[in-house]
Scaffold this motif. Structure first.
Motif, PDB file in Angstrom:
ATOM      1  N   THR A 210      35.296  37.351  40.414  1.00 23.00           N
ATOM      2  CA  THR A 210      33.895  37.374  39.997  1.00 23.00           C
ATOM      3  C   THR A 210      33.223  36.027  40.199  1.00 23.00           C
ATOM      4  N   GLN A 213      32.360  35.852  43.793  1.00 24.08           N
ATOM      5  CA  GLN A 213      31.257  36.754  44.083  1.00 24.08           C
ATOM      6  C   GLN A 213      29.929  36.138  43.659  1.00 24.08           C
ATOM      7  N   ASN A 234      27.632  41.195  37.244  1.00 23.81           N
ATOM      8  CA  ASN A 234      28.991  40.799  37.594  1.00 23.81           C
ATOM      9  C   ASN A 234      29.719  40.198  36.406  1.00 23.81           C
ATOM     10  N   THR A 361      32.809  44.436  44.732  1.00 26.59           N
ATOM     11  CA  THR A 361      32.072  44.521  43.472  1.00 26.59           C
ATOM     12  C   THR A 361      32.914  45.118  42.363  1.00 26.59           C
TER      13      THR A 361
END
Length: 362
Positions: A210, A213, A234, A361
């Motif tokens: 995460t 990301q 997220n 995701t």
């Protein structure tokens, strides 16, 4: 206050914990009789006390021939000096069951398996040596430098068993958990709920993924404010994943905790905007760096909180405090010439992987 995320969708993402609680898992543990007693005892204890939906079968090299249960999700071999280790591991893999070979004599076990014609894949050989994997994710138990596996620095010592003291036991749990997370992806949450040593590695994987990301989101999204809802979503999903790994479900009653997460995202965004304005040439890299630092601090704080026995009720305060500190530090550093150079490096690295990062995701 209107939250910039779909709370219902995020909360529903955590309901998998109920499914995982009722998902049956099956593990076979095969112990080489010549394995050092401390490592055999530790592995056995790691699989003792499993939940009602976990089936654990323990066998030994002596006696009747042992084969994995046909419904096994994974198998474990505790290796010693036996020439049978490589062959038995190969047979279990051939049956379609992933097998982890645990040992306190990694080089010796690997060399013997090769010598007898059944090499063990490097990723399947698990030992309490080295500290890199845990240290990178903030594992305090492995950061101390006292892990017995530090003996790996000496080739002569590696032939002798690594003593399973408290530090080595923590490192071994870390390695075993990492293997389970990588090898048993479909049932890794169910395995974490059954076997505590899987929980931290599973959570740290969520934190690492995460954070990367959100770094990618901060770097590649140029529409003002567009990155905030995605980063927030997220972060919320990350905390749900961590809470689920520790058996703490998130419900509608915990909307306030999610509101605190959103507050953390606002803090990240505010610091990033201020610093990006001061250093416009690297504005995107600033957002990437702050998004990464804030998300990682939030996640690691949550992991430590649950490791110490915390529950979902107090999570909001923990993550908001950690995020505020991390984003402020990141902002202060980014505003310096040295910080600018660091963030330029971050920009290059994240841009190279941004496309793949944004596809992940989960």
């Amino acid at each position: 206050m209107k939250l910039p995320i779909d709370l219902k969708a995020v909360i529903e993402a955590a309901t998998d914990i109920e499914s995982a609680r009722n998902t049956p898992v099956s593990v076979s543990v095969l112990i080489d009789d010549s394995a050092p007693g401390d490592v055999a005892a530790h592995v056995r204890s790691a699989f003792v006390g499993a939940g009602a939906h976990a089936r654990v079968t323990v066998g030994y090299f002596v006696g009747p021939a042992f084969s994995p249960y046909e419904g096994d999700d994974m198998a474990v071999i505790v290796a010693g000096f036996s020439e049978e280790v490589g062959r038995r591991a190969a047979e279990i893999r051939a049956a379609g069951v992933p097998v982890m070979v645990v040992t306190s004599m990694p080089r010796l076990v690997a060399d013997m398996a090769v010598a007898y014609g059944n090499p063990i894949p490097e990723g399947d050989l698990v030992a309490p040596e080295g500290v890199e994997g845990c240290e990178a994710d903030g594992d305090a138990a492995c950061e101390s430098g006292e892990v017995a596996g530090a003996n790996a620095q000496s080739p002569e010592i590696l032939d002798a068993p690594i003593p399973i003291d408290a530090a080595a036991a923590a490192a071994l749990d870390c390695r075993m958990g990492e293997w389970v997370v990588a090898a048993c992806r479909e049932k890794r949450l169910a395995l974490a709920l059954s076997f505590p040593f899987v929980r931290r590695p599973l959570s740290l994987e969520a934190v690492s993924a995460t954070s990367l990301q959100n770094a990618g989101i901060g770097l590649v999204l140029f529409i003002p404010g567009a990155d905030m809802p995605l980063m927030t979503l997220n972060q919320a999903k990350m905390l749900l994943q961590i809470a689920a790994a520790y058996g703490e479900p998130m419900s509608v009653a915990r909307v306030k905790e999610l509101a605190a997460i959103v507050g953390g995202a606002f803090a990240c965004r505010s610091v990033a905007r201020q610093v990006a304005g001061a250093v416009p040439a690297i504005g995107c890299a600033v957002k990437a760096g702050v998004g990464y630092a804030g998300t990682k601090a939030m996640g690691l704080a949550a992991v430590e909180y649950f490791e110490r026995g915390g529950n979902i009720a107090g999570l909001a305060g923990v993550v908001s405090t950690a995020t505020a500190k991390a984003t402020q530090i990141a902002g202060d550093v980014a505003a310096t010439p040295a910080g600018a150079r660091v963030l330029s490096t971050v920009k290059t690295a994240v841009r190279q992987g941004a496309a793949s990062v944004l596809k992940k995701t989960e």
